[in-house]
Design a protein around this motif. Structure first.
Motif, PDB file in Angstrom:
ATOM      1  N   ILE A   1      -2.585  -8.342  12.367  1.00 21.49           N
ATOM      2  CA  ILE A   1      -2.868  -9.406  13.158  1.00 21.49           C
ATOM      3  C   ILE A   1      -2.951 -10.439  12.295  1.00 21.49           C
ATOM      4  O   ILE A   1      -2.674 -11.649  12.801  1.00 21.49           O
ATOM      5  N   THR A   2      -3.233 -10.636  11.115  1.00 19.47           N
ATOM      6  CA  THR A   2      -3.217 -11.791  10.224  1.00 19.47           C
ATOM      7  C   THR A   2      -3.461 -11.309   8.820  1.00 19.47           C
ATOM      8  O   THR A   2      -3.905 -10.238   8.622  1.00 19.47           O
TER       9      THR A   2
ATOM     10  N   PHE B   1      -0.299 -14.573  14.394  1.00 19.47           N
ATOM     11  CA  PHE B   1       0.818 -14.475  15.389  1.00 19.47           C
ATOM     12  C   PHE B   1       1.287 -15.554  16.074  1.00 19.47           C
ATOM     13  O   PHE B   1       0.429 -16.440  16.435  1.00 19.47           O
ATOM     14  N   LYS B   2       2.477 -15.430  16.806  1.00 16.92           N
ATOM     15  CA  LYS B   2       2.751 -16.160  17.751  1.00 16.92           C
ATOM     16  C   LYS B   2       2.880 -15.285  19.054  1.00 16.92           C
ATOM     17  O   LYS B   2       3.223 -13.907  18.983  1.00 16.92           O
ATOM     18  N   LYS B   3       2.587 -15.642  20.342  1.00 16.83           N
ATOM     19  CA  LYS B   3       2.393 -14.838  21.311  1.00 16.83           C
ATOM     20  C   LYS B   3       3.757 -13.828  21.845  1.00 16.83           C
ATOM     21  O   LYS B   3       3.873 -12.895  22.064  1.00 16.83           O
TER      22      LYS B   3
ATOM     23  N   VAL C   1       4.036 -11.028  19.545  1.00 15.25           N
ATOM     24  CA  VAL C   1       3.096 -10.046  19.814  1.00 15.25           C
ATOM     25  C   VAL C   1       3.827  -9.251  21.163  1.00 15.25           C
ATOM     26  O   VAL C   1       3.721  -7.840  21.054  1.00 15.25           O
TER      27      VAL C   1
ATOM     28  N   ASN D   1      -8.698 -13.533  13.730  1.00 12.85           N
ATOM     29  CA  ASN D   1      -7.588 -13.971  14.897  1.00 12.85           C
ATOM     30  C   ASN D   1      -8.164 -13.274  16.133  1.00 12.85           C
ATOM     31  O   ASN D   1      -7.334 -12.647  16.694  1.00 12.85           O
TER      32      ASN D   1
ATOM     33  N   GLU E   1      -8.647 -14.107  19.258  1.00 10.13           N
ATOM     34  CA  GLU E   1      -7.829 -14.372  20.370  1.00 10.13           C
ATOM     35  C   GLU E   1      -6.623 -13.605  20.492  1.00 10.13           C
ATOM     36  O   GLU E   1      -6.238 -13.069  21.788  1.00 10.13           O
ATOM     37  N   PHE E   2      -5.801 -13.245  19.308  1.00 12.88           N
ATOM     38  CA  PHE E   2      -4.934 -12.386  19.491  1.00 12.88           C
ATOM     39  C   PHE E   2      -5.127 -10.907  19.323  1.00 12.88           C
ATOM     40  O   PHE E   2      -4.297 -10.224  19.836  1.00 12.88           O
TER      41      PHE E   2
ATOM     42  N   TYR F   1      -5.468 -10.543  22.988  1.00 10.86           N
ATOM     43  CA  TYR F   1      -4.035 -10.702  23.834  1.00 10.86           C
ATOM     44  C   TYR F   1      -3.336  -9.617  23.610  1.00 10.86           C
ATOM     45  O   TYR F   1      -2.893  -8.997  24.427  1.00 10.86           O
TER      46      TYR F   1
END
Length: 399
Positions: free
Chosen positions: A4-5, A34-36, A39, A66, A68-69, A72
């Motif tokens: 994730i990071t 990440f960028k959406k 992902v 991270n 939020e990701f 997601y």
């Protein structure tokens, strides 16, 4: 596995993942998160696997940095799964727990996410290496968040891994007692891998010789067996994997005990930048500046280009034990497996030189010990082994 990071809120002295400080690298957050669109590409590629059983493991750094990701990826993985009713999906979050809270746990409970965490033993042992960037120990907050997590998502949905350094190697009995006290039902006693900080300082700072590790491992196994005979349900997971390989015709699914290796076959690692690696160790190696084992990128390569690449074929070909000198004639090759990335680290090529391989030496010494115990055929010990294989209380097992 999905990183994730690469950012983390802790600064573990033996970190094998070469993480970056979340606090000290705020200006670098954008390039480490990440960028959406990446992902989405990763999720799409994960579900192209022919396997009917998919396990997605969120790693870092510290994934909760991270969050939020994390959300997601979890939400959209299950949305994608709805398009594949013949595929089952399980999601695991690898976390140090220190950033966990009620709101996150409510979300994780909704999606039945399993938690994998880490503890190195007693407060003293844990706080020696697993510290914040300001040097503060994390044991107390870990135990607090462990209890919170278990209360929210269920006791059996939280597991822990142990990293063995020379700090706790000779105190494994205390470590096991701590795991029992914290109500874990087993332990995975794993040595340091030669990546990240554990590479440059391995033997000097907190490392040990293979013989030393195995000697202490045997003592720990004896102690765990005694605990079981005294009525405590507690598993040594690594011995359990090996015993299952030896005493039954069934595979364990453990990537390190496959021939050819499970690298890129049983699993793959997706980095936050979209790079794909055959194993987590290959990604760790990339963090050290060697990107030799990157097999593609989800934004520029197709599934076929990545998983039918010549690089992955070469890795697979080089990890067939029957074709590796010494392994091909080893009495244990039925139960063992290849580790081409580890061979590359230790010897500079995918096949390696088994007479000086620490991976090989460790496994051979442990196999010898387990076969000695099996040959001895002590009914008490065999009852413990079969209870681990069958996942039953020892009182239900009689050899």
């Amino acid at each position: 596995m999905v990183e994730i990071t690469s950012l983390c809120n802790l600064k573990c002295s033996y970190c094998q993942a070469s993480t970056l400080s979340f606090d000290e690298n705020k200006s670098n957050k954008k390039q480490n998160i990440f960028k959406k669109e990446v992902v989405d590409k990763i999720i799409e590629m994960i579900f192209k696997t022919v396997s009917s059983s998919i396990k997605i493991e969120l790693q870092g750094g510290e994934p909760l940095v991270n969050w939020e990701f994390c959300k997601y990826l979890i939400e959209n993985s299950y949305k994608k799964a709805a398009e594949y009713p013949h595929k089952s999906v399980e999601i695991i979050l690898c976390t140090n727990l220190t950033l966990m809270d009620n709101k996150k746990l409510e979300f994780l409970k909704k999606y039945k996410v399993i938690i994998s965490t880490s503890i190195d033993g007693t407060k003293e042992l844990h706080d020696t290496h697993r510290v914040t960037y300001r040097g503060k120990g994390t044991y107390d907050v870990f135990v607090e968040k462990l209890n919170l997590t278990r209360n929210m998502i269920g006791h059996n949905n939280v597991g822990a891994l142990l990293t063995v350094t020379n700090t706790n190697l000779h105190r494994l009995k205390e470590v096991i007692d701590e795991y029992v006290k914290l109500k874990f039902d087993g332990i995975f006693i794993r040595p340091l891998n030669p990546y990240g900080k554990a590479s440059a300082m391995n033997k000097i700072t907190f490392g040990y010789e293979v013989d030393e590790f195995v000697d202490e491992y045997k003592k720990a196994l004896d102690y765990i067996i005694k605990l079981n005979l005294d009525g405590q349900i507690f598993v040594d997971y690594y011995s359990s994997l090996l015993i299952r390989r030896i005493l039954t015709p069934f595979s364990t699914g453990f990537v390190d005990l496959q021939s050819p290796a499970g690298a890129g076959i049983s699993g793959a690692m997706y980095d936050f930048n979209g790079n794909v690696y055959p194993t987590d160790e290959a990604r760790m190696l990339a963090r050290m500046g060697d990107n030799s084992f990157c097999i593609g990128n989800v934004t520029s390569n197709s599934y076929e280009e990545i998983f039918r690449s010549e690089k992955l074929i070469d890795i697979t070909r080089s990890s067939i034990l029957q074709a590796i000198p010494m392994c091909n004639s080893c009495v244990f090759n039925t139960y063992c497996g290849g580790d081409p990335i580890r061979s590359y680290i230790e010897h500079g090529d995918l096949i390696g030189f088994m007479p000086s391989s620490n991976f090989c030496k460790k496994n051979m010494l442990i196999f010898n010990h387990l076969f000695d115990l099996i040959k001895e055929n002590n009914s008490d010990i065999m009852n413990v082994f079969w209870s681990w294989i069958n996942k039953k209380n020892i009182r239900e097992i009689k050899v």
